[in-house]
Design an enzyme around this catalytic site. Structure first.
Site, PDB file in Angstrom:
ATOM      1  CD  GLU A 107      13.634   1.900   9.621  1.00 42.59           C
ATOM      2  OE1 GLU A 107      14.039   2.959  10.136  1.00 42.59           O
ATOM      3  OE2 GLU A 107      14.250   0.831   9.688  1.00 42.59           O
ATOM      4  CB  CYS A 161      12.936   9.910   8.010  1.00 47.16           C
ATOM      5  SG  CYS A 161      13.983   8.980   6.897  1.00 47.16           S
ATOM      6  CD  GLU A 186       9.148  13.759  11.529  1.00 44.50           C
ATOM      7  OE1 GLU A 186       8.052  13.206  11.690  1.00 44.50           O
ATOM      8  OE2 GLU A 186      10.094  13.207  10.939  1.00 44.50           O
ATOM      9  CE  LYS A 199      -1.612   3.063   2.752  1.00 44.12           C
ATOM     10  NZ  LYS A 199      -1.712   4.177   1.815  1.00 44.12           N
ATOM     11  N   GLY A 258       6.837   5.632   8.116  1.00 45.41           N
ATOM     12  CA  GLY A 258       5.931   6.781   8.170  1.00 45.41           C
ATOM     13  C   GLY A 258       6.043   7.456   9.519  1.00 45.41           C
TER      14      GLY A 258
HETATM   15  P1  NAD Z   1       2.090   8.656   7.552  1.00 48.16           P
HETATM   16  O1  NAD Z   1       2.329   7.916   8.823  1.00 48.16           O
HETATM   17  O2  NAD Z   1       1.004   9.651   7.532  1.00 48.16           O
HETATM   18  O3  NAD Z   1       1.782   7.649   6.361  1.00 48.16           O
HETATM   19  C1  NAD Z   1       2.658   6.587   6.017  1.00 48.16           C
HETATM   20  C2  NAD Z   1       1.848   5.501   5.322  1.00 48.16           C
HETATM   21  O4  NAD Z   1       0.938   4.928   6.267  1.00 48.16           O
HETATM   22  C3  NAD Z   1       0.986   6.002   4.158  1.00 48.16           C
HETATM   23  O5  NAD Z   1       0.955   5.015   3.157  1.00 48.16           O
HETATM   24  C4  NAD Z   1      -0.374   6.153   4.812  1.00 48.16           C
HETATM   25  O6  NAD Z   1      -1.444   6.102   3.903  1.00 48.16           O
HETATM   26  C5  NAD Z   1      -0.396   4.977   5.758  1.00 48.16           C
HETATM   27  N1  NAD Z   1      -1.298   5.130   6.904  1.00 48.16           N
HETATM   28  C6  NAD Z   1      -1.749   6.281   7.468  1.00 48.16           C
HETATM   29  N2  NAD Z   1      -2.541   5.997   8.534  1.00 48.16           N
HETATM   30  C7  NAD Z   1      -2.579   4.645   8.638  1.00 48.16           C
HETATM   31  C8  NAD Z   1      -3.199   3.750   9.563  1.00 48.16           C
HETATM   32  N3  NAD Z   1      -3.934   4.193  10.567  1.00 48.16           N
HETATM   33  N4  NAD Z   1      -3.005   2.428   9.400  1.00 48.16           N
HETATM   34  C9  NAD Z   1      -2.243   1.947   8.385  1.00 48.16           C
HETATM   35  N5  NAD Z   1      -1.628   2.759   7.483  1.00 48.16           N
HETATM   36  C10 NAD Z   1      -1.788   4.084   7.611  1.00 48.16           C
HETATM   37  O7  NAD Z   1       3.495   9.330   7.144  1.00 48.16           O
HETATM   38  P2  NAD Z   1       3.816  10.241   5.871  1.00 48.16           P
HETATM   39  O8  NAD Z   1       3.265  11.602   6.103  1.00 48.16           O
HETATM   40  O9  NAD Z   1       3.451   9.542   4.616  1.00 48.16           O
HETATM   41  O10 NAD Z   1       5.409  10.290   5.921  1.00 48.16           O
HETATM   42  C11 NAD Z   1       6.114  11.185   6.694  1.00 48.16           C
HETATM   43  C12 NAD Z   1       6.642  10.516   7.946  1.00 48.16           C
HETATM   44  O11 NAD Z   1       7.430   9.384   7.592  1.00 48.16           O
HETATM   45  C13 NAD Z   1       7.558  11.394   8.776  1.00 48.16           C
HETATM   46  O12 NAD Z   1       7.256  11.241  10.133  1.00 48.16           O
HETATM   47  C14 NAD Z   1       8.945  10.839   8.469  1.00 48.16           C
HETATM   48  O13 NAD Z   1       9.907  11.090   9.461  1.00 48.16           O
HETATM   49  C15 NAD Z   1       8.654   9.394   8.314  1.00 48.16           C
HETATM   50  N6  NAD Z   1       9.694   8.710   7.556  1.00 48.16           N
HETATM   51  C16 NAD Z   1      10.538   7.884   8.227  1.00 48.16           C
HETATM   52  C17 NAD Z   1      11.568   7.243   7.551  1.00 48.16           C
HETATM   53  C18 NAD Z   1      12.515   6.327   8.271  1.00 48.16           C
HETATM   54  O14 NAD Z   1      13.162   5.527   7.604  1.00 48.16           O
HETATM   55  N7  NAD Z   1      12.643   6.388   9.585  1.00 48.16           N
HETATM   56  C19 NAD Z   1      11.724   7.443   6.174  1.00 48.16           C
HETATM   57  C20 NAD Z   1      10.844   8.295   5.520  1.00 48.16           C
HETATM   58  C21 NAD Z   1       9.815   8.914   6.219  1.00 48.16           C
END
Ligand code: NAD
Length: 492
Positions: free
Chosen positions: A248, A282, A383, A173, A226
């Site tokens: 992550e 991130c 963040e 997804k 995420g």
């Molecule tokens: P997000 O958590 O909003 O979404 C990430 C993914 O999860 C998306 O595909 C989203 O549709 C899905 N999602 C959202 N709510 C969900 C739920 N309740 N259940 C299951 N899936 C769900 O994050 P984002 O805005 O897409 O990305 C930004 C974040 O990602 C920042 O916090 C960033 O630091 C982090 N990030 C971390 C790394 C790492 O390797 N540590 C790398 C890149 C981004």
């Protein structure tokens, strides 16, 4: 154009009949396509297809699976420029960074392809005579992959390729902000000859697709990148069904600059780490900790250089900083800047939504620096995920380390110093999964473990040899060739 889900080797409509659009954040009149807003029914079909495919895929010798991943790497390389252009249009990062994003997936494909000929286990002597002990890795089954938008080709590569070489099948997804990148990625996998059902793609939102995927009883492992908030929720779904979850998550990554540092070198690293990908990595540097003696001098030079950064559409090669991903992100950043001012931090540059000329067509925020930020301020702790840098003064080296560690996150970190003693102490004492010496907080390479501690992760490591641990289970074998019952632990 209307795109479809990819399930069991076919491009198929969603059960809902609903769709959503993907728009260019630099110019919202540019549409990248319309995508299915799927639901639990689509997830069910995809998991069933992945389960069926697992039976055959897991039996293919790992070196052969590796060869297919190598072929995928070759195809990604051939399509690198097209993929990068689409990525810049879809999520905004400047073209040279988008090329780097695709390159990470290529690197991962090549690296992990060769893992097909390793996947090492252990052999060890038995405590009994005429007995062999060996252990090897087994695939886990169907892996649920949930990814963010900020590395729309690299992160799927980091997760899907090791899962596949280890013999698992995948339901993916992708983020709703980057569905077109996901389509192009899976098209390459399909064209490379991946058997049907081995990778399935289901477009849609977190609630409608992410939750059913994470909760599904047949999804043996979940790999998520995420926000910490979402990761925490997904971890609970894994716990309920006793499935391992790889997380992550967010960061609040510091760069420390000590008085003996090469300041010009540090400024190059700070600009790249704080404003590259518009601060939406991130591993982006969002906290700068400067030792007292060089605080004013460094800040003066840094602000001067920051003001020269060119904001604009990432397809323009003269642009340094692209848009942020969507309107919600833009508004969130503006709210944090307002908060920083209220909290008493000193705004040195930026601080505004940029709307001049063509910038009004998209979601642009000026590169922003706050000085005199203290650890109790929310802009020091939370963040923001945008081009906002919080700068804090440190009394000395010890104070700088304490400030760096004064955060609930622990992904990346960096220190600029010429003092070898302090550099080595920083390697030990900074609480983070990654520490850079004399370079910024970004620049991970695929053959080393990647991940963080505290609220950034739950103990796993993506990339490198450790990636395989996330997608395999150990099996232990005892072979007794004594021809009689031998009992371990000295039982007579
Ligand atoms: P997000 O958590 O909003 O979404 C990430 C993914 O999860 C998306 O595909 C989203 O549709 C899905 N999602 C959202 N709510 C969900 C739920 N309740 N259940 C299951 N899936 C769900 O994050 P984002 O805005 O897409 O990305 C930004 C974040 O990602 C920042 O916090 C960033 O630091 C982090 N990030 C971390 C790394 C790492 O390797 N540590 C790398 C890149 C981004």
């Amino acid at each position: 154009m209307l795109y479809k889900n990819f399930i069991d080797g076919q491009w198929v409509d969603t059960a809902t009949g609903k769709t959503f659009k993907s728009l260019n954040p630099a110019d919202t009149s540019d549409e990248l396509g319309e995508f299915p807003a799927s639901n639990a029914q689509d997830v069910e079909r995809a998991v069933q297809a992945a389960e069926r495919a697992f039976r055959e895929w897991s039996k293919i010798p790992a070196p052969k699976r590796g060869e297919l991943l190598f072929e995928i790497g070759e195809r990604l390389k051939r399509h690198k420029e097209d993929l990068a252009q689409i990525m810049t249009r879809e999520m905004g990062k400047v073209l040279k960074e988008a090329r780097g994003d695709v390159q990470e997936a290529i690197d991962m494909a090549y690296y992990i392809a060769a893992e097909g000929r390793r996947l090492f286990g252990y052999t060890t002597p038995s405590e009994l005579p005429l007995k062999h002990c060996i252990s090897f890795r087994r695939p886990v089954g169907v892996v649920g992959v949930i990814t963010p938008w900020n590395f729309p080709i690299a992160i799927p590569g980091w997760k899907i390729f090791p899962a596949l070489v280890a013999g698992n099948t995948v339901v993916w997804k992708p983020a709703t902000d980057t569905p077109r990148c996901a389509y192009e990625f899976v098209k390459i996998l399909e064209d490379a000859g991946l058997p049907k059902g081995v990778v399935n793609l289901v477009f849609g939102g977190g609630n409608d697709v992410g939750i059913p995927l994470a909760k599904h009883p047949k999804v043996a492992r979940i790999s998520f990148t995420g926000s910490t908030e979402t990761g925490r929720e997904i971890y609970k779904y894994g716990a309920e069904k006793l499935a391992k979850v790889h997380l992550e998550m967010g960061g609040k990554n510091p760069i420390i600059v000590l008085e003996d540092a090469d300041l010009d070198l540090a400024i190059d690293g700070i600009l790249w780490s704080a404003f590259g990908t518009t601060g939406q990595r991130c591993t982006a540097c969002s906290r700068l900790i400067i030792e007292d003696g060089v605080y004013d001098k460094l800040l003066e030079k840094l602000v001067e250089r920051t003001k020269k950064l060119r904001l604009g559409n990432g397809l323009d090669p003269t642009v340094d900083v692209g848009p942020v991903v969507n309107r919600a992100a833009l508004e969130k950043i503006a709210r944090y800047v307002e908060l920083g001012v209220k909290e008493g931090a000193k705004l040195l540059c930026g601080g505004q939504i940029a709307k001049d000329g063509d910038l009004a067509k998209g979601f642009f925020f000026q590169p922003t620096i706050f000085a005199d930020v203290t650890p109790t301020m929310r802009i020091f702790q939370e963040e923001i995920f945008g081009p906002v840098l919080a700068v804090t003064k440190a009394k000395d080296f010890e104070d700088a380390i304490a400030l760096a560690n004064n955060t609930s996150y622990g992904l990346s970190s960096s220190i600029y110093t010429r003092d070898v003693f302090k550099a080595h102490r920083a390697m030990d004492e900074i609480e983070a999964g990654i520490t850079y010496i004399n370079s910024g907080t970004i620049g991970a390479e695929v053959h080393l473990p990647f991940g963080g501690i505290k609220n950034t992760g739950n103990g796993g490591r993506e990339s490198g040899w450790t990636a395989i641990d996330e997608y395999t289970e150990w099996k232990t074998i005892y072979i007794d060739f004594s021809g009689r019952l031998q009992k371990a632990q000295g039982i007579d």
